[in-house]
Design a protein around this motif. Structure first.
Motif, PDB file in Angstrom:
ATOM      1  N   CYS A  42      32.120  23.022   8.601  1.00  0.00           N
ATOM      2  CA  CYS A  42      31.187  23.764   9.495  1.00  0.00           C
ATOM      3  C   CYS A  42      30.069  24.372   8.940  1.00  0.00           C
ATOM      4  N   THR A  43      28.894  22.596   8.638  1.00  0.00           N
ATOM      5  CA  THR A  43      28.030  22.635   8.246  1.00  0.00           C
ATOM      6  C   THR A  43      26.927  21.527   8.842  1.00  0.00           C
ATOM      7  N   VAL A  44      25.477  21.601   9.397  1.00  0.00           N
ATOM      8  CA  VAL A  44      24.566  20.074   8.996  1.00  0.00           C
ATOM      9  C   VAL A  44      23.534  20.136   9.131  1.00  0.00           C
ATOM     10  N   ILE A  45      23.849  19.085   8.326  1.00  0.00           N
ATOM     11  CA  ILE A  45      21.898  19.165   8.372  1.00  0.00           C
ATOM     12  C   ILE A  45      20.793  18.579   8.884  1.00  0.00           C
ATOM     13  N   ARG A  46      19.834  18.634   9.662  1.00  0.00           N
ATOM     14  CA  ARG A  46      19.123  17.725  10.791  1.00  0.00           C
ATOM     15  C   ARG A  46      17.680  18.225  10.251  1.00  0.00           C
ATOM     16  N   PRO A  47      16.791  16.505  10.392  1.00  0.00           N
ATOM     17  CA  PRO A  47      15.302  16.877  10.093  1.00  0.00           C
ATOM     18  C   PRO A  47      14.826  17.578  11.488  1.00  0.00           C
ATOM     19  N   GLN A  48      13.522  18.746  11.177  1.00  0.00           N
ATOM     20  CA  GLN A  48      12.635  19.867  11.592  1.00  0.00           C
ATOM     21  C   GLN A  48      11.598  19.461  12.671  1.00  0.00           C
ATOM     22  N   GLN A  49      11.455  19.548  13.319  1.00  0.00           N
ATOM     23  CA  GLN A  49      10.221  19.255  13.881  1.00  0.00           C
ATOM     24  C   GLN A  49       8.955  20.831  14.337  1.00  0.00           C
ATOM     25  N   GLU A  50       8.164  21.513  14.570  1.00  0.00           N
ATOM     26  CA  GLU A  50       7.587  22.406  14.758  1.00  0.00           C
ATOM     27  C   GLU A  50       7.175  22.411  16.323  1.00  0.00           C
ATOM     28  N   ASP A  51       7.102  23.508  16.945  1.00  0.00           N
ATOM     29  CA  ASP A  51       6.784  23.933  17.909  1.00  0.00           C
ATOM     30  C   ASP A  51       8.312  23.211  18.955  1.00  0.00           C
ATOM     31  N   THR A  52       8.801  22.932  18.857  1.00  0.00           N
ATOM     32  CA  THR A  52      10.015  22.051  19.239  1.00  0.00           C
ATOM     33  C   THR A  52      10.959  23.092  19.727  1.00  0.00           C
ATOM     34  N   LYS A  53      11.844  23.145  21.286  1.00  0.00           N
ATOM     35  CA  LYS A  53      12.476  23.223  21.833  1.00  0.00           C
ATOM     36  C   LYS A  53      14.033  22.553  21.262  1.00  0.00           C
ATOM     37  N   TYR A  54      15.030  23.046  21.105  1.00  0.00           N
ATOM     38  CA  TYR A  54      16.516  22.436  20.499  1.00  0.00           C
ATOM     39  C   TYR A  54      17.134  23.274  21.264  1.00  0.00           C
ATOM     40  N   GLN A  55      18.454  22.505  21.573  1.00  0.00           N
ATOM     41  CA  GLN A  55      19.883  23.030  21.667  1.00  0.00           C
ATOM     42  C   GLN A  55      20.959  22.017  21.521  1.00  0.00           C
ATOM     43  N   ILE A  56      22.049  23.144  20.499  1.00  0.00           N
ATOM     44  CA  ILE A  56      22.986  22.157  19.811  1.00  0.00           C
ATOM     45  C   ILE A  56      24.733  22.762  20.552  1.00  0.00           C
ATOM     46  N   LYS A  57      25.363  21.486  20.485  1.00  0.00           N
ATOM     47  CA  LYS A  57      26.190  21.734  21.767  1.00  0.00           C
ATOM     48  C   LYS A  57      27.421  21.392  20.364  1.00  0.00           C
ATOM     49  N   ILE A  58      28.140  22.132  20.719  1.00  0.00           N
ATOM     50  CA  ILE A  58      29.704  21.781  19.259  1.00  0.00           C
ATOM     51  C   ILE A  58      30.677  22.502  20.747  1.00  0.00           C
ATOM     52  N   THR A  59      31.702  21.493  19.680  1.00  0.00           N
ATOM     53  CA  THR A  59      33.305  21.391  20.719  1.00  0.00           C
ATOM     54  C   THR A  59      33.943  21.385  19.156  1.00  0.00           C
ATOM     55  N   THR A  60      34.926  22.698  19.447  1.00  0.00           N
ATOM     56  CA  THR A  60      36.299  21.879  18.131  1.00  0.00           C
ATOM     57  C   THR A  60      37.607  21.060  18.873  1.00  0.00           C
ATOM     58  N   LEU A  61      37.805  20.518  17.962  1.00  0.00           N
ATOM     59  CA  LEU A  61      38.573  19.912  18.235  1.00  0.00           C
ATOM     60  C   LEU A  61      39.537  20.561  17.630  1.00  0.00           C
ATOM     61  N   GLY A  62      40.624  19.822  18.387  1.00  0.00           N
ATOM     62  CA  GLY A  62      42.411  20.396  17.857  1.00  0.00           C
ATOM     63  C   GLY A  62      43.133  19.757  16.878  1.00  0.00           C
ATOM     64  N   ASN A  63      44.590  19.624  16.458  1.00  0.00           N
ATOM     65  CA  ASN A  63      44.479  19.408  15.216  1.00  0.00           C
ATOM     66  C   ASN A  63      46.573  18.554  15.324  1.00  0.00           C
ATOM     67  N   ASP A  64      46.056  17.192  15.451  1.00  0.00           N
ATOM     68  CA  ASP A  64      47.694  16.706  15.559  1.00  0.00           C
ATOM     69  C   ASP A  64      48.651  17.771  14.830  1.00  0.00           C
ATOM     70  N   LYS A  65      48.548  17.872  13.484  1.00  0.00           N
ATOM     71  CA  LYS A  65      49.668  18.471  12.937  1.00  0.00           C
ATOM     72  C   LYS A  65      50.184  19.268  13.126  1.00  0.00           C
ATOM     73  N   TYR A  66      49.401  20.526  13.907  1.00  0.00           N
ATOM     74  CA  TYR A  66      49.395  21.792  13.742  1.00  0.00           C
ATOM     75  C   TYR A  66      50.051  21.917  15.787  1.00  0.00           C
ATOM     76  N   ASN A  67      49.472  20.643  16.257  1.00  0.00           N
ATOM     77  CA  ASN A  67      50.043  20.575  17.943  1.00  0.00           C
ATOM     78  C   ASN A  67      49.083  21.688  18.387  1.00  0.00           C
ATOM     79  N   ASN A  68      47.429  22.112  17.192  1.00  0.00           N
ATOM     80  CA  ASN A  68      46.768  22.631  18.249  1.00  0.00           C
ATOM     81  C   ASN A  68      45.349  21.583  19.826  1.00  0.00           C
ATOM     82  N   LYS A  69      45.243  22.068  20.845  1.00  0.00           N
ATOM     83  CA  LYS A  69      44.530  21.098  20.984  1.00  0.00           C
ATOM     84  C   LYS A  69      43.152  21.670  21.209  1.00  0.00           C
ATOM     85  N   ASP A  70      41.727  20.567  21.595  1.00  0.00           N
ATOM     86  CA  ASP A  70      40.949  20.720  21.416  1.00  0.00           C
ATOM     87  C   ASP A  70      40.888  21.922  22.336  1.00  0.00           C
TER      88      ASP A  70
END
Length: 496
Positions: free
Chosen positions: A106-134
């Motif tokens: 649940c942690t990511v490191i990315r380079p940073q720039q000043e004066d910049t607009k950003y967008q994050i996109k995160i999608t939870t992935l399923g787990n076949d072992k427990y039959n949980n879906k994306d």
């Protein structure tokens, strides 16, 4: 009996240590189960809540700014699909790092720039072992490294009148004022930011334009960052005593004056950065920066000019501080060209300006990746004899100097030809039209570039290189060494 007590005590200690170890193992095991299953099975998962994303800044071991991006665990997940984009231009998002990277955590490191607009996109992935879906939904979160805006000034505004009607509220923190994308503005009088710490910015992609009237001036005596704005100063006459893009106040406030005897020559201290960044500036008929015949001497701790194209018509000093000096001057990735020949200086300080006179141990003059054309063609690039000592380091890296400083750029940047100033030179190119240099010029002179990495080469610019509008010039070089060593303003190298 005594020996039995010792035995019992040792046995209890061993049992307690074993129990603590088992408890710790159980806790770790439970945490793992909770993280990856926690009893969540046969479920359509959701992506993380955007309001719970945590973003912090840090500096890595190489001194580079980074983001640490964290989000809460989604129990039963098999990981996350993560992307970070620069969205200064929302229609053209630019990935930062790996796009759609699969993250086991649940942690990511990315380079940073000043004066910049950003967008994050995160999608939870399923787990076949427990039959949980994306997750069906993708979490999207927008943030920026821009200083928060106090106000956006509407286009078609005269700026000195607008600020007179909307006074700046005094604050100990930096405040930002924005101009509209592609906005059109005029400045016909004094815009005095005073002691306020201001960021004055346009849009990073769609620069607004400010046209100065004859009396247009921006004035400060504190930190000021001017960014993403194009300027036309053509209406400010060369005969004006203080005609300048930026002026220092002629009467520094008592609150910035120091009284110690060792700084008495330059008591007015601006200890916050003055920055001109990503601006196209035309029509400099007199000064770019001027100390305005101040009643007190100024110490500017840091001045940085970065990623600008500046067209000068000036036959006088361009960065002119007869009542002051800059302790750390940095020019990065600029194209600065003159439409006229000049016999004066591009940079000029008060003769006694030096680090110890400002209360500092050391100072710098640093130029990185600049293209400079016809700057002080028959004059001296710089004049600051007080900087001629071992406390001032001159740093020149991958600059292209063409028709500058009467064939003696290095000698003038290293004050008075001083060969004792610490130097950090790398891959600087020099050319003088039409025939290059004679013996004793530039690198051949006793005070020249002796780094072993400098070179002479005609860049043969594509052109035009003499248009007064910075948006209409083309300083793309064709010199083989200039291109291979990536010398000069990178904007012209990227088109190769």
């Amino acid at each position: 009996i005594f020996m039995k007590q010792i035995w019992y005590r040792k046995t209890r200690m061993v049992l307690m240590a074993s129990l603590l170890f088992l408890l710790a193992s159980c806790i770790d095991g439970f945490h793992d189960d909770e993280t990856f299953s926690s009893g969540v099975t046969n479920t359509q998962l959701e992506s993380p809540d955007a309001t719970k994303v945590k973003i912090t800044s840090q500096v890595n071991s190489q001194g580079v700014d980074e983001f640490k991006i964290q989000w809460p665990v989604i129990y039963g997940a098999g990981g996350y699909r993560f992307s970070l984009y620069i969205v200064d231009d929302p229609s053209n998002p630019q990935p930062v790092g790996v796009e759609n990277e699969i993250i086991d955590g649940c942690t990511v490191i990315r380079p940073q720039q000043e004066d910049t607009k950003y967008q994050i996109k995160i999608t939870t992935l399923g787990n076949d072992k427990y039959n949980n879906k994306d997750a069906v939904n993708t979490m999207e979160f927008v943030f920026s490294t821009l200083v928060p805006s106090v106000a956006t000034i509407p286009s078609n505004t005269e700026l000195s009148a607008w600020f007179a009607a909307h006074p700046i509220s005094p604050s100990s923190v930096e405040q930002a004022y924005e101009l509209e994308p592609n906005g059109v503005y005029t400045l016909d009088g004094k815009l005095d930011f005073g002691l306020n710490w201001i960021t004055f910015r346009g849009d990073k992609v769609h620069h607004p334009k400010i046209t100065y009237g004859e009396n247009g001036r921006i004035i400060t005596q504190s930190g000021l960052k001017i960014k993403f704005i194009d300027f036309d100063c053509s209406n400010v006459p060369s005969t004006s005593a203080n005609g300048s893009l930026l002026l220092l106040s002629d009467t520094p406030d008592a609150s910035i004056l120091r009284t110690a005897s060792d700084v008495s020559s330059f008591p007015a201290l601006i200890d916050k950065d003055i920055v001109i960044k990503s601006c196209n500036i035309m029509g400099i008929n007199k000064y770019l920066l001027f100390s305005n015949n101040s009643t007190k001497g100024y110490t500017i701790k840091n001045l940085r000019i970065q990623n600008c194209i500046i067209a000068s018509n000036s036959i006088t000093n361009v960065i002119a501080l007869p009542q002051g000096y800059i302790n750390d001057l940095t020019l990065i990735q600029n194209t600065i060209y003159s439409l006229v020949n000049s016999s004066t200086q591009f940079i000029s300080y008060n003769n006694s300006g030096r680090p110890t006179r400002g209360g500092y141990v050391a100072g710098t003059i640093a130029l990185y990746n600049n293209t400079l054309y016809n700057i002080t063609n028959s004059g001296n690039f710089a004049n600051y004899p007080g900087m001629s000592n071992t406390t001032v380091t001159v740093k020149l890296r991958q600059n292209l100097f063409v028709d500058c400083s009467n064939r003696n750029v290095v000698r003038r940047l290293c004050p008075n030809g001083n060969t004792t100033c610490p130097r950090e030179f790398s891959n600087n190119a020099y050319w003088w039209n039409p025939d290059g240099f004679a013996v004793g010029d530039e690198m051949d002179g006793s005070a020249g570039d002796k780094s072993g990495t400098g070179f002479y080469e005609n860049p043969n610019f594509v052109g035009p290189i003499n248009n007064p509008d910075p948006a209409k010039v083309n300083f793309t070089p064709s010199g083989i060494n200039v291109l291979s060593k990536k010398v000069g303003d990178p904007r012209w190298l990227s088109v190769q």
